[in-house]
Design a protein around this motif. Sequence first.
Motif, PDB file in Angstrom:
ATOM      1  N   THR A  57       0.835  -1.200   0.000  1.00 15.56           N
ATOM      2  CA  THR A  57       0.000   0.000   0.000  1.00 15.56           C
ATOM      3  C   THR A  57       0.869   1.248   0.000  1.00 15.56           C
ATOM      4  OG1 THR A  57      -1.804  -1.131   1.118  1.00 15.56           O
ATOM      5  CG2 THR A  57      -1.772   1.274   1.282  1.00 15.56           C
ATOM      6  N   VAL A  58       1.908   1.243   0.804  1.00 12.90           N
ATOM      7  CA  VAL A  58       2.830   2.381   0.865  1.00 12.90           C
ATOM      8  C   VAL A  58       3.470   2.609  -0.508  1.00 12.90           C
ATOM      9  CG1 VAL A  58       4.970   3.242   1.888  1.00 12.90           C
ATOM     10  CG2 VAL A  58       3.254   2.158   3.337  1.00 12.90           C
ATOM     11  N   ALA A  59       3.827   1.548  -1.191  1.00  8.34           N
ATOM     12  CA  ALA A  59       4.408   1.680  -2.530  1.00  8.34           C
ATOM     13  C   ALA A  59       3.435   2.392  -3.458  1.00  8.34           C
ATOM     14  CB  ALA A  59       4.779   0.305  -3.080  1.00  8.34           C
ATOM     15  N   GLY A  60       2.161   2.057  -3.363  1.00  8.42           N
ATOM     16  CA  GLY A  60       1.148   2.731  -4.175  1.00  8.42           C
ATOM     17  C   GLY A  60       1.069   4.210  -3.866  1.00  8.42           C
ATOM     18  N   TRP A  61       1.142   4.558  -2.588  1.00  2.00           N
ATOM     19  CA  TRP A  61       1.129   5.969  -2.200  1.00  2.00           C
ATOM     20  C   TRP A  61       2.322   6.713  -2.790  1.00  2.00           C
ATOM     21  CZ3 TRP A  61       0.457   4.959   3.746  1.00  2.00           C
ATOM     22  CH2 TRP A  61      -0.848   4.531   4.004  1.00  2.00           C
ATOM     23  N   CYS A  62       3.453   5.990  -2.903  1.00  2.00           N
ATOM     24  CA  CYS A  62       4.692   6.599  -3.401  1.00  2.00           C
ATOM     25  C   CYS A  62       4.773   6.612  -4.923  1.00  2.00           C
ATOM     26  CB  CYS A  62       5.907   5.855  -2.839  1.00  2.00           C
ATOM     27  SG  CYS A  62       6.136   6.096  -1.073  1.00  2.00           S
ATOM     28  N   TYR A  76      14.171   5.332  -7.309  1.00  2.00           N
ATOM     29  CA  TYR A  76      14.638   5.666  -5.965  1.00  2.00           C
ATOM     30  C   TYR A  76      14.269   7.113  -5.617  1.00  2.00           C
ATOM     31  CZ  TYR A  76      17.809   6.724  -2.122  1.00  2.00           C
ATOM     32  OH  TYR A  76      18.324   7.121  -0.924  1.00  2.00           O
ATOM     33  N   ASN A  77      14.571   8.029  -6.535  1.00  2.00           N
ATOM     34  CA  ASN A  77      14.296   9.445  -6.286  1.00  2.00           C
ATOM     35  C   ASN A  77      12.804   9.717  -6.153  1.00  2.00           C
ATOM     36  OD1 ASN A  77      17.000  10.182  -6.232  1.00  2.00           O
ATOM     37  ND2 ASN A  77      17.070  10.565  -8.424  1.00  2.00           N
ATOM     38  N   THR A  78      12.000   9.083  -6.984  1.00  2.00           N
ATOM     39  CA  THR A  78      10.550   9.244  -6.901  1.00  2.00           C
ATOM     40  C   THR A  78      10.042   8.791  -5.540  1.00  2.00           C
ATOM     41  OG1 THR A  78      10.219   8.994  -9.282  1.00  2.00           O
ATOM     42  CG2 THR A  78       8.338   8.464  -7.868  1.00  2.00           C
ATOM     43  N   ALA A  79      10.485   7.620  -5.107  1.00  5.28           N
ATOM     44  CA  ALA A  79      10.042   7.085  -3.820  1.00  5.28           C
ATOM     45  C   ALA A  79      10.491   7.979  -2.669  1.00  5.28           C
ATOM     46  CB  ALA A  79      10.566   5.669  -3.618  1.00  5.28           C
ATOM     47  N   LEU A  80      11.739   8.422  -2.691  1.00  7.46           N
ATOM     48  CA  LEU A  80      12.252   9.247  -1.596  1.00  7.46           C
ATOM     49  C   LEU A  80      11.513  10.581  -1.520  1.00  7.46           C
ATOM     50  CD1 LEU A  80      14.327   9.182   0.670  1.00  7.46           C
ATOM     51  CD2 LEU A  80      15.941  10.283  -0.879  1.00  7.46           C
ATOM     52  N   ARG A  81      11.279  11.221  -2.666  1.00  7.62           N
ATOM     53  CA  ARG A  81      10.517  12.481  -2.665  1.00  7.62           C
ATOM     54  C   ARG A  81       9.095  12.252  -2.157  1.00  7.62           C
ATOM     55  NH1 ARG A  81      13.121  13.345  -7.545  1.00  7.62           N
ATOM     56  NH2 ARG A  81      11.313  12.585  -8.678  1.00  7.62           N
ATOM     57  N   SER A  82       8.496  11.150  -2.577  1.00  6.43           N
ATOM     58  CA  SER A  82       7.132  10.840  -2.137  1.00  6.43           C
ATOM     59  C   SER A  82       7.083  10.625  -0.630  1.00  6.43           C
ATOM     60  CB  SER A  82       6.602   9.604  -2.859  1.00  6.43           C
ATOM     61  OG  SER A  82       6.471   9.857  -4.231  1.00  6.43           O
ATOM     62  N   PHE A  83       8.039   9.882  -0.100  1.00  9.32           N
ATOM     63  CA  PHE A  83       8.086   9.686   1.352  1.00  9.32           C
ATOM     64  C   PHE A  83       8.156  11.037   2.062  1.00  9.32           C
ATOM     65  CE2 PHE A  83       9.621   5.191   0.811  1.00  9.32           C
ATOM     66  CZ  PHE A  83       8.599   4.615   1.545  1.00  9.32           C
ATOM     67  N   SER A  84       9.009  11.916   1.576  1.00  9.54           N
ATOM     68  CA  SER A  84       9.173  13.217   2.217  1.00  9.54           C
ATOM     69  C   SER A  84       7.871  14.017   2.179  1.00  9.54           C
ATOM     70  CB  SER A  84      10.295  13.995   1.535  1.00  9.54           C
ATOM     71  OG  SER A  84      10.547  15.193   2.220  1.00  9.54           O
ATOM     72  N   GLU A  85       7.156  13.963   1.056  1.00 13.68           N
ATOM     73  CA  GLU A  85       5.903  14.706   0.923  1.00 13.68           C
ATOM     74  C   GLU A  85       4.774  14.088   1.751  1.00 13.68           C
ATOM     75  OE1 GLU A  85       5.151  14.881  -3.271  1.00 13.68           O
ATOM     76  OE2 GLU A  85       6.930  16.085  -3.636  1.00 13.68           O
ATOM     77  N   LEU A  86       4.764  12.757   1.867  1.00 12.67           N
ATOM     78  CA  LEU A  86       3.688  12.051   2.568  1.00 12.67           C
ATOM     79  C   LEU A  86       3.927  11.888   4.068  1.00 12.67           C
ATOM     80  CD1 LEU A  86       3.321   9.058   0.066  1.00 12.67           C
ATOM     81  CD2 LEU A  86       1.632  10.855   0.427  1.00 12.67           C
ATOM     82  N   TRP A  87       5.141  12.139   4.513  1.00 16.59           N
ATOM     83  CA  TRP A  87       5.528  11.815   5.894  1.00 16.59           C
ATOM     84  C   TRP A  87       4.651  12.562   6.890  1.00 16.59           C
ATOM     85  CZ3 TRP A  87       8.438   7.734   6.431  1.00 16.59           C
ATOM     86  CH2 TRP A  87       8.934   7.412   7.699  1.00 16.59           C
ATOM     87  N   PRO A  88       4.032  11.841   7.818  1.00 18.84           N
ATOM     88  CA  PRO A  88       3.139  12.479   8.801  1.00 18.84           C
ATOM     89  C   PRO A  88       3.913  13.408   9.755  1.00 18.84           C
ATOM     90  CG  PRO A  88       2.890  10.073   8.813  1.00 18.84           C
ATOM     91  CD  PRO A  88       4.078  10.394   7.967  1.00 18.84           C
ATOM     92  N   PRO A  91      15.053  18.098  -0.027  1.00 18.24           N
ATOM     93  CA  PRO A  91      14.490  19.431   0.211  1.00 18.24           C
ATOM     94  C   PRO A  91      13.021  19.457  -0.216  1.00 18.24           C
ATOM     95  CG  PRO A  91      16.036  19.478  -1.625  1.00 18.24           C
ATOM     96  CD  PRO A  91      16.090  18.099  -1.032  1.00 18.24           C
ATOM     97  N   LYS A  92      12.272  20.366   0.380  1.00 17.99           N
ATOM     98  CA  LYS A  92      10.846  20.484   0.061  1.00 17.99           C
ATOM     99  C   LYS A  92      10.677  20.945  -1.383  1.00 17.99           C
ATOM    100  CE  LYS A  92       9.142  21.274   4.643  1.00 17.99           C
ATOM    101  NZ  LYS A  92       7.911  21.508   5.279  1.00 17.99           N
ATOM    102  N   SER A  93       9.641  20.410  -2.029  1.00 18.96           N
ATOM    103  CA  SER A  93       9.319  20.825  -3.385  1.00 18.96           C
ATOM    104  C   SER A  93       8.656  22.192  -3.351  1.00 18.96           C
ATOM    105  CB  SER A  93       8.372  19.807  -4.030  1.00 18.96           C
ATOM    106  OG  SER A  93       7.104  19.849  -3.392  1.00 18.96           O
ATOM    107  N   LYS A  94       8.547  22.822  -4.512  1.00 20.53           N
ATOM    108  CA  LYS A  94       7.894  24.130  -4.597  1.00 20.53           C
ATOM    109  C   LYS A  94       6.458  24.040  -4.103  1.00 20.53           C
ATOM    110  CE  LYS A  94      10.701  25.705  -8.426  1.00 20.53           C
ATOM    111  NZ  LYS A  94      10.735  26.095  -9.835  1.00 20.53           N
ATOM    112  N   LYS A  95       5.792  22.903  -4.414  1.00 20.18           N
ATOM    113  CA  LYS A  95       4.410  22.699  -3.993  1.00 20.18           C
ATOM    114  C   LYS A  95       4.317  22.680  -2.466  1.00 20.18           C
ATOM    115  CE  LYS A  95       2.281  18.641  -4.265  1.00 20.18           C
ATOM    116  NZ  LYS A  95       1.675  17.439  -4.840  1.00 20.18           N
ATOM    117  N   GLU A  96       5.248  21.998  -1.807  1.00 16.16           N
ATOM    118  CA  GLU A  96       5.232  21.910  -0.346  1.00 16.16           C
ATOM    119  C   GLU A  96       5.538  23.264   0.296  1.00 16.16           C
ATOM    120  OE1 GLU A  96       6.687  17.748   1.328  1.00 16.16           O
ATOM    121  OE2 GLU A  96       8.127  18.655  -0.056  1.00 16.16           O
ATOM    122  N   LYS A  97       6.475  24.013  -0.297  1.00 18.30           N
ATOM    123  CA  LYS A  97       6.843  25.315   0.253  1.00 18.30           C
ATOM    124  C   LYS A  97       5.687  26.294   0.182  1.00 18.30           C
ATOM    125  CE  LYS A  97      11.750  24.973  -0.758  1.00 18.30           C
ATOM    126  NZ  LYS A  97      12.861  25.463  -1.592  1.00 18.30           N
TER     127      LYS A  97
END
Length: 82
Positions: A23-28, A49-61, A74-80
């Motif tokens: 399920t986590v893989a799907g979220w990423c 690898y980069n896609t998964a790592l960025r996704s983890f950072s964006e999804l991290w509670p 680093p945070k993406s423009k969307k997150e900032k």
Amino acid sequence: METNHLITLAAILAAHKGRSETTVAGWCGVHKRLFARLSEGKGCRVDTYNTALRSFSELWPADLEWPRDIPRPPKSKKEKAA
């Protein structure tokens, strides 16, 4: 590229959310068996690898500390903007 970082992040997030690593893989946005394959000693492409790592950072509670031994991207423009 430290694939063990993805394995660790997947395990922590899955346990925290009470969900499977599939399920986590799907979220990423990666293949559902990615974390299982990495645990078996297989690799992945750098872009995966980069896609998964960025996704983890964006999804991290917010209530879950990011592991100190894993560099957080680093945070993406969307997150900032949020």
